[in-house]
Write an enzyme that holds these catalytic residues in place. Structure first.
Site, short mmCIF file in Angstrom:
data_model
loop_
_atom_site.label_atom_id
_atom_site.label_comp_id
_atom_site.label_asym_id
_atom_site.label_seq_id
_atom_site.Cartn_x
_atom_site.Cartn_y
_atom_site.Cartn_z
N ASP A 1 0.85 -1.19 0.00
CA ASP A 1 0.00 0.00 0.00
C ASP A 1 0.89 1.24 0.00
O ASP A 1 2.08 1.17 0.35
CB ASP A 1 -0.91 -0.02 1.23
CG ASP A 1 -1.89 1.13 1.24
OD1 ASP A 1 -2.41 1.48 0.17
OD2 ASP A 1 -2.12 1.69 2.33
N ASP B 1 -0.23 5.22 0.65
CA ASP B 1 -0.47 6.25 1.65
C ASP B 1 -0.60 5.60 3.03
O ASP B 1 -1.46 4.74 3.25
CB ASP B 1 -1.75 7.03 1.32
CG ASP B 1 -1.75 8.42 1.92
OD1 ASP B 1 -1.06 8.63 2.93
OD2 ASP B 1 -2.43 9.30 1.37
N ASP C 1 -1.56 -0.44 5.93
CA ASP C 1 -1.84 0.25 7.19
C ASP C 1 -3.31 0.21 7.58
O ASP C 1 -3.67 0.71 8.64
CB ASP C 1 -1.39 1.72 7.10
CG ASP C 1 -2.29 2.52 6.18
OD1 ASP C 1 -2.44 2.13 4.99
OD2 ASP C 1 -2.86 3.54 6.62
#
Length: 272
Positions: free
Chosen positions: A10, A12, A207
């Site tokens: 991922d 961001d 995240d």
């Protein structure tokens, strides 16, 4: 020689936060490139095309190629092309989504589309939403690039995500959207195919529990949760599933022992 494990990463909250690179991210990607580990940046942002994402990363000091980028727009376009080759779509979204649809043989129309496709957009007008509602009521199938209700922005603020716009159309029409973005198996399976890995040697680093980790768990990938983004340690008690490994940040994977434990599927690496 290409390694037999691959990484889905991922962006961001893992590689950068807003406009700031997270410590260790550049070095981690350089290590993957140097050691010839296959990897993809996996993003639920459909706004930018691959070239734009590469340019953004380059400005931050990370140099990769377009082949390293896989977006929910690409997953959506490939899914639609498999369902109805050469179809038509009315699109609420931006360049990344439009490019992906064109590259997969789709035409963008303003009347009587096969699909209404919703992606991110910073200038979405209510007139466009109303038009989409009426198209869905007349039989067009509703597709979402992802169902994220919000997107992180600068200064720890958020902005409306694709899921927020889709929910308006769902509520008005009584129709549920199909989403090809994370955590959908559609996107996860397509990304794994790009890596040419098996499920057990594919590692998802993210995240967000609801997208990155859930998508990885459902596919049988090894999952690594980093705490530099939207999920904090205290949040884990609210989920019936969990990551295989928890790290403070991507910087932790520069440690050879920690990296080897994750890569080799050894005991879970968690914070003490």
């Amino acid at each position: 020689m290409k390694k037999n494990i691959g990484f889905l990463i991922d962006m961001d909250g893992v590689i950068y936060r807003g406009g700031e690179l997270i410590a260790g991210a550049r070095e981690f990607i350089q290590m993957l490139l140097r050691e010839d580990y296959p990897f993809l940046f996996l993003t639920n942002n459909s706004q930018r095309n691959c070239r734009d994402v590469v340019a953004k990363l380059k400005r931050m000091g990370i140099e990769v190629e377009e082949k390293h980028i896989f977006t929910c727009a690409i997953a959506t376009a490939r899914y639609l092309a498999s369902q109805k080759p050469g179809g038509t779509a009315y699109v609420i979204g931006e360049g990344g989504l439009l490019t992906a649809l064109h590259q997969n043989g789709y035409s963008i129309v303003d009347d009587d589309p096969d699909f209404v496709v919703i992606g991110e957009g910073r200038t979405i007008m209510l007139e466009s939403v109303d038009k989409a509602i009426n198209m869905v009521l007349k039989g067009a199938k509703l597709i979402a690039t992802n169902l994220d209700p919000y997107c992180p922005s600068s200064n720890d603020s958020i902005r409306s995500g694709c899921g927020a716009f889709v929910s308006m159309i769902e509520l008005a029409t009584g129709k549920k959207a199909f989403s090809a973005g994370k955590p959908s198996p559609v996107m996860m399976r397509l990304a794994k195919a790009e890596l040419s890995t098996r499920s057990f040697n594919t590692i998802m680093i993210g995240d967000t529990m609801e997208t990155d980790i859930l998508g990885g768990v459902q596919m049988g990938f090894k999952t690594v949760l980093t705490l530099t983004g939207s999920t904090k340690m205290d949040d884990l008690e609210h989920y019936a599933y969990g990551p295989d490994h928890i790290i403070r940040s991507i910087h932790d994977l520069l440690d050879g022992e920690s990296f080897d434990k994750i890569a080799n599927g050894e005991m879970a690496l968690a914070l003490g």
